[in-house]
Design an enzyme around this catalytic site. Structure first.
Site, PDB file in Angstrom:
ATOM      1  NE  ARG A 111      32.613   8.558  26.345  1.00 25.28           N
ATOM      2  CZ  ARG A 111      32.965   9.363  27.316  1.00 25.28           C
ATOM      3  NH1 ARG A 111      32.061  10.052  27.985  1.00 25.28           N
ATOM      4  NH2 ARG A 111      34.226   9.492  27.672  1.00 25.28           N
ATOM      5  CD  GLU A 150      36.195  15.079  26.352  1.00 24.25           C
ATOM      6  OE1 GLU A 150      36.332  13.868  26.148  1.00 24.25           O
ATOM      7  OE2 GLU A 150      36.672  15.656  27.334  1.00 24.25           O
ATOM      8  CB  CYS A 158      34.764   7.047   9.991  1.00 26.98           C
ATOM      9  SG  CYS A 158      33.831   5.683   9.282  1.00 26.98           S
ATOM     10  CD  GLU A 305      33.721  16.784  30.404  1.00 26.59           C
ATOM     11  OE1 GLU A 305      34.591  15.932  30.622  1.00 26.59           O
ATOM     12  OE2 GLU A 305      32.872  16.687  29.517  1.00 26.59           O
ATOM     13  CE  LYS A 354      31.066  -0.452  38.240  1.00 24.89           C
ATOM     14  NZ  LYS A 354      31.469  -0.526  36.811  1.00 24.89           N
ATOM     15  CG  PHE A 355      35.123   2.587  40.318  1.00 25.24           C
ATOM     16  CD1 PHE A 355      34.564   2.433  41.586  1.00 25.24           C
ATOM     17  CD2 PHE A 355      35.082   1.513  39.446  1.00 25.24           C
ATOM     18  CE1 PHE A 355      33.994   1.226  41.972  1.00 25.24           C
ATOM     19  CE2 PHE A 355      34.519   0.306  39.823  1.00 25.24           C
ATOM     20  CZ  PHE A 355      33.965   0.163  41.091  1.00 25.24           C
TER      21      PHE A 355
HETATM   22  C1  GAL Z   1      35.500  13.350  29.255  1.00 28.67           C
HETATM   23  C2  GAL Z   1      34.072  13.260  28.785  1.00 28.67           C
HETATM   24  C3  GAL Z   1      33.115  13.092  29.946  1.00 28.67           C
HETATM   25  C4  GAL Z   1      33.636  12.085  30.919  1.00 28.67           C
HETATM   26  C5  GAL Z   1      35.010  12.495  31.373  1.00 28.67           C
HETATM   27  C6  GAL Z   1      35.624  11.581  32.402  1.00 28.67           C
HETATM   28  O1  GAL Z   1      36.370  12.918  28.258  1.00 28.67           O
HETATM   29  O2  GAL Z   1      33.694  14.386  28.063  1.00 28.67           O
HETATM   30  O3  GAL Z   1      31.858  12.707  29.446  1.00 28.67           O
HETATM   31  O4  GAL Z   1      33.678  10.840  30.316  1.00 28.67           O
HETATM   32  O5  GAL Z   1      35.869  12.515  30.266  1.00 28.67           O
HETATM   33  O6  GAL Z   1      36.924  11.956  32.743  1.00 28.67           O
END
Ligand code: GAL
Length: 664
Positions: A111, A150, A158, A305, A354-355
């Site tokens: 990604r 993020e 780059c 998050e 997935k984990f």
């Molecule tokens: C962040 C990201 C999320 C997910 C998460 C997992 O860095 O924005 O998409 O991957 O970590 O901890």
């Protein structure tokens, strides 16, 4: 006024409905409502599902899920879906994919595979952002925009030809002439004099150390190049939906992006925080990053998050023990977040995550995780009135990204052991342990509202920044290796501390890094102003760094004992300004003295038991017990615990991993 029009605190997480059948969506929204979820982040990685070919959009599934969420009272943090360019774009324009410092173009299949300077990428993101904004401008579920994801996570920089061209444009705008650039970069050294702009390149892998001034400008440029991606999308969103707030999720105390600049471009700050449950210092590190988030715009921010339990990207992914998700979530609220959100709502069944834990785990609703999710949702509702309230800090820690980049330049410094995050933490941890509210601030901000300002390190310090510090009337503490270079990474005339010389009343004649594993004894000395040592400990230990100081009109608070600098000043004072020429193992004696003279105390007014964190937010006192034993905490006033509704006065006993939110 809250961050969005959702009342109270936000509670929810990333939701990836495209990974599930529509039958599962029905269960999702029902369970979200049960847990008290009031917002979810949707479409973060959905570009390839929303634009299936250039200009061909398939919004059907997103329409349906937005309608369904809205019908269940759940608002949407809508991503512009630009975090991963789709395969068709990458195959059509291979130069969308980033190139590393060694010249390897990175493949599709993960990604964030984009070059920030790629015109095809930027045009693609703007087109999609416009299509999203036009489609959902009036959708009642839309309460905020989430641009990209993020920035700087996988792609920080780059090194491709397109980036080189962009870098040259950036340099031309900064320096105007090649003479200006040659002089700023000191290209007379090592034979690097440039005679044409086309000769300039990113600091790609070279036979030896690359010019540090070039690296510093590259860091500035790379932060700006990603910011330009964000701003290009923001512009479109502001044009189409001027009233919908815009953010992007930050990554805590991140080295690569100048978050002061970034925050100025957002409507509110949001952060992704993943403290490691296996790290005993995790709560302190998290607190530092939360205080940074609160300080960036000096207003509430959003924890966008966090992990309900284990992540999936560390070598060993330790889950959060019962109660820790709640405690860590309350901690973010204590430090100014107006919500608690997670990655992610439903645990994935495939892919690299997935984990990774989720609010709703693989095991479904008959699980500890789900029960804790429900309980946390209820707690967040109980704390609704906290939303919007602010924190007043009397202490500020200075943080400047350009200085950080200079301090951690590769292969050109007296020692590469000075790391800014550790230096910040070394000051922050004892302040946090005392329950003292701390802001982070850039060195050029108006500092007059603080009693104490600490600059753990200001390697790069301009004359303007020095003048701002000199104008600060309170107690100032400056850490070692400060005032060394100017904005072009050139050593100030006469050497360190450069523009801070008058303020500190001293000169640094030589840097004297201490080899790994060795220590240097330091002892406190009588302060002529008091006739007794100002520091309350006689013996101190320095490690990693020391300096040969010559005092002009400062006096020594402590001197080196034995070793190469025997008898020379180690900690100095001039008026209200303290300077440390070394890294002390224990900063407590210096901090105690400065805080005492400034009259700064912790928010409870009393000493805190070990492991207990105390934060004040508006009329609320958060007491969080991160320790393994029950703690008795004296209360500054009587009031009500919002989490339990019980009245409290005198003191309160807090069980391990439990918390109290005293309203008074
Ligand atoms: C962040 C990201 C999320 C997910 C998460 C997992 O860095 O924005 O998409 O991957 O970590 O901890």
């Amino acid at each position: 006024m809250g961050l969005t029009r959702v009342p109270g605190l936000l509670f929810g997480g990333d939701y990836n409905p495209e990974q599930w059948s529509e039958q599962v969506w029905d269960q999702d929204v029902r369970l979200m409502a049960e847990a008290g979820v009031n917002v979810v982040t949707v479409a973060v990685f959905s570009w390839s599902r929303l634009e299936t070919a250039p200009g061909v959009f398939d919004f059907g599934w997103l329409d349906r899920i937005l309608d369904l969420l809205h019908a269940h009272g759940i608002a949407v943090d809508l991503a512009t879906a630009t975090a991963t360019p789709p395969p068709w774009l990458v195959r059509q324009h291979p130069d969308v994919q980033p190139v590393d410092a060694a010249g390897t173009r990175l493949e599709f299949g993960s990604r964030q595979g984009y070059c920030p300077s790629s015109p095809a990428f930027r045009q693609g993101t703007v087109r999609l952002a416009r299509a999203m904004a036009e489609r959902y401008r009036d959708h009642p579920a839309l309460v905020m925009w989430h641009i990209g994801n993020e920035y700087g996570d996988h792609t920080v920089e780059c090194f491709c030809e397109e980036s080189a061209r962009d870098f040259r444009r950036w340099l031309e705008a900064r320096y105007g002439t090649l003479d200006g650039l040659n002089s700023a970069w000191g290209t007379s050294c090592w034979g690097q004099h440039y005679t044409d702009w086309t000769q300039l390149a990113p600091p790609r892998k070279a036979p030896g150390p690359v010019n540090p001034a070039q690296v510093l400008d590259w860091r500035r440029f790379s932060s700006d190049a990603l910011l330009a991606c964000f701003e290009a999308e923001r512009e479109v969103l502001k044009e189409v939906t001027p009233d919908i707030p815009v953010t992007t999720n930050f990554m805590s105390v991140l080295h690569h992006l100048d978050y002061w600049k970034w925050a100025a471009a957002e409507d509110f700050v949001s952060d992704d925080a993943y403290p490691d449950p296996a790290d005993p210092q995790a709560p302190v590190k998290a607190a530092l990053s939360y205080d940074l988030m609160r300080s960036l715009k000096r207003r509430p921010w959003l924890l966008l998050e966090s992990a309900p339990s284990a992540v999936s990207w560390r070598a060993v992914n330790v889950p959060k023990e019962p109660g820790v998700m709640r405690l860590h979530s309350l901690q973010a609220l204590a430090h100014g977040s107006d919500g608690v959100m997670f990655f992610q709502w439903r645990q994935a069944r495939y892919g690299p995550e997935k984990f990774h834990s989720a609010m709703l785990p693989h095991g479904g609703t008959d699980t500890r995780q789900w029960r804790e999710t429900l309980a946390l949702g209820a707690d967040v509702r109980r704390l609704a009135e906290v939303a919007g309230s602010t924190t007043r800090a009397e202490v500020a820690l200075l943080l400047d990204w350009e200085s950080w980049w200079g301090l951690e330049a590769p292969e050109s410094l007296p020692s590469d052991r000075l790391r800014l995050h550790s230096l910040l933490l070394s000051w922050y941890a004892p302040l946090h342990g005392r329950g003292i509210a701390v802001d982070l601030a850039p060195p050029d901000r108006d500092l007059s509202g603080y009693q104490v300002v600490i600059a753990p390190n200001l390697y790069l310090c301009t004359a303007e920044q020095a003048a701002n510090l000199a104008a600060f009337p309170g107690r100032l503490v400056v850490g070692p290796f400060s005032g060394v270079v100017d904005a072009a990474d050139q050593v100030h005339d006469g050497g360190a501390p450069g523009p801070l010389r008058e303020l500190l009343g001293l000169r640094v004649e030589e840097f004297w890094p201490i080899p790994d594993g060795r220590t240097q004894e330091v002892s406190a000395e009588a302060d002529p102003a008091r006739g007794a040592p100002a520091l309350n400990t006689v013996r101190l230990t320095a490690r990693t760094w020391s300096e040969w100081l010559e005092l002009d009109d400062a006096h020594a608070l402590a001197r080196y004992r034995g070793g190469p600098l025997d008898g020379r000043p180690a900690v100095t004072r001039r008026g209200t300004v303290t300077y440390l020429g070394c890294l002390l193992d224990d900063l407590t004696p210096v901090l105690d003295e400065v805080l005492d003279t400034a009259g700064v105390t912790g928010v409870t007014g009393a000493e805190l038991p070990p492991g207990v964190e105390a934060c004040r937010r508006g009329d609320h006192l958060f007491l969080l017990n991160h320790g393994a034993a029950a703690a008795t905490v004296p209360l500054p006033a009587s009031g009500t615990d919002l989490l339990t509704g019980r009245p409290l006065h005198g003191s309160v006993v807090i069980a391990p991993r439990d918390a109290v939110v005293l309203k008074y």
